[in-house]
Scaffold this active site. Structure first.
Site, PDB file in Angstrom:
ATOM      1  N   CYS A 101      32.633 -28.048  38.741  1.00 15.42           N
ATOM      2  CA  CYS A 101      31.613 -27.319  39.501  1.00 15.42           C
ATOM      3  C   CYS A 101      31.875 -27.458  41.011  1.00 15.42           C
ATOM      4  O   CYS A 101      31.990 -28.570  41.531  1.00 15.42           O
ATOM      5  CB  CYS A 101      30.205 -27.808  39.159  1.00 15.42           C
ATOM      6  SG  CYS A 101      28.959 -26.841  40.027  1.00 15.42           S
ATOM      7  N   GLY A 200      38.463 -17.993  32.724  1.00 17.89           N
ATOM      8  CA  GLY A 200      38.472 -17.188  33.948  1.00 17.89           C
ATOM      9  C   GLY A 200      39.026 -15.797  33.705  1.00 17.89           C
ATOM     10  O   GLY A 200      40.061 -15.645  33.052  1.00 17.89           O
TER      11      GLY A 200
HETATM   12  C1  LIG Z   1      26.224 -18.241  36.925  1.00 18.17           C
HETATM   13  C2  LIG Z   1      27.327 -19.206  36.590  1.00 18.17           C
HETATM   14  C3  LIG Z   1      26.995 -20.473  36.179  1.00 18.17           C
HETATM   15  C4  LIG Z   1      28.019 -21.394  35.855  1.00 18.17           C
HETATM   16  N1  LIG Z   1      27.685 -22.631  35.409  1.00 18.17           N
HETATM   17  C5  LIG Z   1      28.658 -23.463  34.953  1.00 18.17           C
HETATM   18  C6  LIG Z   1      28.328 -24.696  34.328  1.00 18.17           C
HETATM   19  O1  LIG Z   1      27.161 -25.052  34.125  1.00 18.17           O
HETATM   20  N2  LIG Z   1      29.368 -25.492  33.937  1.00 18.17           N
HETATM   21  C7  LIG Z   1      30.686 -25.121  34.086  1.00 18.17           C
HETATM   22  O2  LIG Z   1      31.587 -25.871  33.705  1.00 18.17           O
HETATM   23  N3  LIG Z   1      31.008 -23.954  34.668  1.00 18.17           N
HETATM   24  C8  LIG Z   1      30.033 -23.112  35.067  1.00 18.17           C
HETATM   25  N4  LIG Z   1      30.373 -21.882  35.572  1.00 18.17           N
HETATM   26  C9  LIG Z   1      31.780 -21.470  35.574  1.00 18.17           C
HETATM   27  C10 LIG Z   1      32.117 -20.724  34.265  1.00 18.17           C
HETATM   28  O3  LIG Z   1      31.991 -21.568  33.143  1.00 18.17           O
HETATM   29  C11 LIG Z   1      33.547 -20.230  34.310  1.00 18.17           C
HETATM   30  O4  LIG Z   1      34.420 -21.295  34.539  1.00 18.17           O
HETATM   31  C12 LIG Z   1      33.812 -19.163  35.362  1.00 18.17           C
HETATM   32  O5  LIG Z   1      32.752 -18.251  35.470  1.00 18.17           O
HETATM   33  C13 LIG Z   1      35.087 -18.445  34.934  1.00 18.17           C
HETATM   34  O6  LIG Z   1      35.333 -17.410  35.713  1.00 18.17           O
HETATM   35  P1  LIG Z   1      35.081 -15.845  35.333  1.00 18.17           P
HETATM   36  O7  LIG Z   1      33.736 -15.589  35.888  1.00 18.17           O
HETATM   37  O8  LIG Z   1      36.229 -15.215  35.994  1.00 18.17           O
HETATM   38  O9  LIG Z   1      35.122 -15.703  33.828  1.00 18.17           O
HETATM   39  C14 LIG Z   1      29.379 -20.987  35.933  1.00 18.17           C
HETATM   40  C15 LIG Z   1      29.677 -19.688  36.352  1.00 18.17           C
HETATM   41  C16 LIG Z   1      28.687 -18.801  36.660  1.00 18.17           C
HETATM   42  C17 LIG Z   1      29.061 -17.412  37.096  1.00 18.17           C
END
Ligand SMILES: Cc1cc2nc3c(=O)[nH]c(=O)nc-3n(C[C@H](O)[C@H](O)[C@H](O)COP(=O)(O)O)c2cc1C
Length: 220
Positions: A101, A200
């Site tokens: 994060c 991602g």
């Molecule tokens: C609104 C939001 C909340 C997220 N919360 C977390 C989380 O609680 N834990 C985590 O490991 N990643 C979190 N992420 C990252 C996502 O798990 C992921 O790694 C990321 O969105 C991947 O990129 P993409 O949007 O290109 O698919 C979050 C992403 C978004 C957009």
């Protein structure tokens, strides 16, 4: 795909997303084909304090199984003790540690991607979890600036006993901008024996297939 003793029906996994992957959302994703769903990240300290909102974040039902619960913390004992409470109370199929994060408030508390700069703490957390829990352990990281640095962290996580590694192919600095670096993920996958799950830029079947093609291509 198998993650430790957990056998999954497919390889499409719902990533943890704070304020998104709550129970109703996870149930929908399960209904539409997710082989595994992850909870929103939850602070280990809040679980230890029995904070009601945090306990609700990790609440699960049989219909969504298999489910992974993601914990966020900086102190190995807190992460391990809170994971033991969750395992006993909610019986998830696996536990995950957030090592990616990038949000300022999380970094300030030395959690999430801040731990990528403390490999010894990562080792303690993962080995403590794998020695204390019955369920498989996963860790979700972001890539670092160089492949070598990223591989070092990946090897530490594997050696400490993780059953799979999830790699978001962006750096902490990139936050959510730019493209997820699948070449980095491919290299990590080829170096590790445990499953490496790419994360991602996967939005639909087409982008999932593109990702699978890159990860399985040889000689590039
Ligand atoms: C609104 C939001 C909340 C997220 N919360 C977390 C989380 O609680 N834990 C985590 O490991 N990643 C979190 N992420 C990252 C996502 O798990 C992921 O790694 C990321 O969105 C991947 O990129 P993409 O949007 O290109 O698919 C979050 C992403 C978004 C957009």
């Amino acid at each position: 795909m198998n993650i430790g003793k957990l056998k999954l029906r497919g390889n499409l996994i719902l990533a943890p997303m704070s304020f998104v992957t709550n129970l109703p959302f996870r149930l929908l994703c399960k209904k539409y084909g997710a082989a595994l769903v992850y909870s929103e990240m939850t602070f280990s300290e809040a679980i230890l304090r029995q904070n009601e909102k945090s306990l609700n974040r990790v609440y699960t039902t049989n219909e969504e199984r298999p489910v992974g619960i993601q914990l966020l913390g900086s102190d190995p004992n807190s992460v391990i003790n809170s994971a033991m409470i969750i395992e006993q109370k909610f019986h998830p199929e696996l536990m995950d540690v957030n090592l990616g994060c990038p949000s300022q408030s999380i970094i300030k508390n030395e959690c999430g991607a801040a731990l990528l700069k403390k490999p010894e703490v990562i080792g303690e957390i993962i080995s403590g979890l794998s020695g204390s829990l019955d369920v498989p352990i996963t860790a979700k990281i972001r890539i670092l600036n160089s492949l070598d640095e990223t591989l070092k962290i990946a090897h530490i996580i594997e050696k400490a006993g993780a059953d799979a590694l999830i790699v978001h192919g962006r750096t902490q600095k990139q936050q959510y901008s730019g493209k997820s670096n699948l070449e980095f993920i491919k290299n990590i996958k080829s170096e590790l024996s445990i499953p490496v799950i790419a994360n991602g830029d996967i939005f639909d079947e087409k982008t999932q297939n593109m990702c699978l093609n890159i990860l399985s291509a040889t000689g590039s």
